[in-house]
Design a protein around this motif. Structure first.
Motif, PDB file in Angstrom:
ATOM      1  N   ALA A 119       1.262  -2.076  11.136  1.00 55.26           N
ATOM      2  CA  ALA A 119       1.916  -1.263  10.112  1.00 55.26           C
ATOM      3  C   ALA A 119       3.088  -0.531  10.727  1.00 55.26           C
ATOM      4  O   ALA A 119       3.304  -0.552  11.935  1.00 55.26           O
ATOM      5  N   LEU A 120       3.827   0.137   9.845  1.00 52.17           N
ATOM      6  CA  LEU A 120       4.852   1.074  10.287  1.00 52.17           C
ATOM      7  C   LEU A 120       4.231   2.468  10.242  1.00 52.17           C
ATOM      8  O   LEU A 120       3.733   2.894   9.199  1.00 52.17           O
ATOM      9  N   GLN A 157       0.815  -1.229   0.000  1.00 52.18           N
ATOM     10  CA  GLN A 157       0.000   0.000   0.000  1.00 52.18           C
ATOM     11  C   GLN A 157       0.838   1.264   0.000  1.00 52.18           C
ATOM     12  O   GLN A 157       0.308   2.361  -0.077  1.00 52.18           O
ATOM     13  N   GLY A 158       2.131   1.108   0.090  1.00 51.72           N
ATOM     14  CA  GLY A 158       2.966   2.302   0.130  1.00 51.72           C
ATOM     15  C   GLY A 158       2.724   3.079   1.411  1.00 51.72           C
ATOM     16  O   GLY A 158       2.343   2.528   2.432  1.00 51.72           O
ATOM     17  N   LEU A 159       2.930   4.384   1.326  1.00 54.55           N
ATOM     18  CA  LEU A 159       2.702   5.255   2.476  1.00 54.55           C
ATOM     19  C   LEU A 159       1.389   5.988   2.262  1.00 54.55           C
ATOM     20  O   LEU A 159       1.181   6.623   1.236  1.00 54.55           O
ATOM     21  N   GLN A 160       0.527   5.911   3.253  1.00 56.34           N
ATOM     22  CA  GLN A 160      -0.759   6.582   3.153  1.00 56.34           C
ATOM     23  C   GLN A 160      -0.860   7.668   4.222  1.00 56.34           C
ATOM     24  O   GLN A 160      -0.568   7.424   5.389  1.00 56.34           O
ATOM     25  N   PHE A 161      -1.310   8.820   3.789  1.00 57.83           N
ATOM     26  CA  PHE A 161      -1.409   9.992   4.648  1.00 57.83           C
ATOM     27  C   PHE A 161      -2.494   9.805   5.692  1.00 57.83           C
ATOM     28  O   PHE A 161      -3.631   9.428   5.369  1.00 57.83           O
ATOM     29  N   LEU A 162      -2.131  10.079   6.936  1.00 55.21           N
ATOM     30  CA  LEU A 162      -3.096  10.004   8.037  1.00 55.21           C
ATOM     31  C   LEU A 162      -3.638  11.383   8.383  1.00 55.21           C
ATOM     32  O   LEU A 162      -4.828  11.634   8.314  1.00 55.21           O
ATOM     33  N   GLY A 212       3.393   6.633  -4.177  1.00 53.16           N
ATOM     34  CA  GLY A 212       3.235   5.376  -4.875  1.00 53.16           C
ATOM     35  C   GLY A 212       3.575   4.233  -3.936  1.00 53.16           C
ATOM     36  O   GLY A 212       3.939   4.457  -2.775  1.00 53.16           O
ATOM     37  N   THR A 213       3.472   3.025  -4.442  1.00 57.50           N
ATOM     38  CA  THR A 213       3.682   1.844  -3.597  1.00 57.50           C
ATOM     39  C   THR A 213       5.148   1.437  -3.499  1.00 57.50           C
ATOM     40  O   THR A 213       5.470   0.522  -2.750  1.00 57.50           O
ATOM     41  N   GLY A 214       6.011   2.089  -4.249  1.00 58.31           N
ATOM     42  CA  GLY A 214       7.442   1.841  -4.114  1.00 58.31           C
ATOM     43  C   GLY A 214       7.992   0.843  -5.117  1.00 58.31           C
ATOM     44  O   GLY A 214       7.291  -0.041  -5.602  1.00 58.31           O
TER      45      GLY A 214
END
Lengths: 113, 113
Positions: free
Chosen positions: A87-88, A41-46, B104-106
């Motif tokens: 998650a991280l 999912q990559g990095l998703q903004f919280l 993106g997912t990397g």
């Protein structure tokens, strides 16, 4: 100059519990944002904060919340943990120049059992 | 809706050769595009960025190209070095008083001797 500091680095919780993660930004940075990284999912903004005000929020359920203190330190909280919350969690800070250049901490790795 | 896409999850390149990482986006409102590099157990670090009004930006061994008509950007690393082995994230921002990055997912780059 000290970088972005996140605590704790690793933690294990069980479903239904809640967790609080802490972030100390680089000195002088007033903008703090949080991201969730999961495999695939990559990095998703919280969410992001500036001068103790939440400026933006991502598409996460209300179980995810955060706040920023007057010294720019920030915390995020996740209540009623679910397995999918493993998650991280990454915190980033900046001078809010809105060019996208952020300074990230090493992250807090949360495992929910 | 994945606004920023990296379709190649991994790339393997020999040391000294060129590495080309690709990224596609859908939102024409993005003002800046960035590349971040991430090593295991570390937070992402900013690598290079490009404004939407430019088509190329160069910094040492790293060059980013932007093709707005195709909504495509690429990162070229020449020459590639083993220390470049990491996960590379493409990101974009609509810059108006925000640090909200869309990632993106990397792509995992491995540079072998």
């Amino acid at each position: 100059k000290a970088g972005v500091t996140q605590t704790p680095r690793y933690l294990i919780k069980t479903r239904g519990q809640q967790v609080t993660l802490s972030c100390s930004p680089i000195s002088g940075h007033r903008s703090v944002s949080w991201y969730q990284q999961t495999p695939g999912q990559g990095l998703q903004f919280l969410f992001e904060y500036f001068s103790e005000t939440q400026r933006n929020k991502g598409n996460f359920p209300g179980r995810f919340s955060g706040r920023q203190f007057s010294n720019s330190r920030s915390e995020m909280n996740v209540s009623t943990l679910e397995l999918g919350d493993s998650a991280l969690y990454l915190c980033a800070s900046s001078w809010l120049q809105s060019t996208g250049e952020l300074f990230f901490g090493e992250g807090s790795r949360l495992t929910v059992l | 809706d994945q606004q920023v896409k990296q379709n190649s999850p991994s790339l393997s390149v020999q040391e000294g050769r060129i590495s080309i990482l690709n990224c596609d986006y859908t939102n024409s409102m993005f003002d800046y595009f960035l590349w971040y590099k991430k090593y295991p157990a570390e937070g992402p670090t900013f690598l290079i960025s490009i404004s939407s009004i430019k088509d190329k930006n160069e910094d040492g061994r790293f060059t980013v190209f932007l093709n707005k008509s195709a909504k495509h950007l690429s990162l070229h690393i020449v020459p590639s070095q083993p220390g470049d082995s990491a996960v590379y994230f493409c990101a974009a921002i609509i810059s108006y008083n925000t640090d909200k990055l869309i990632f993106g997912t990397g792509t995992r780059l491995q540079v072998f001797p």
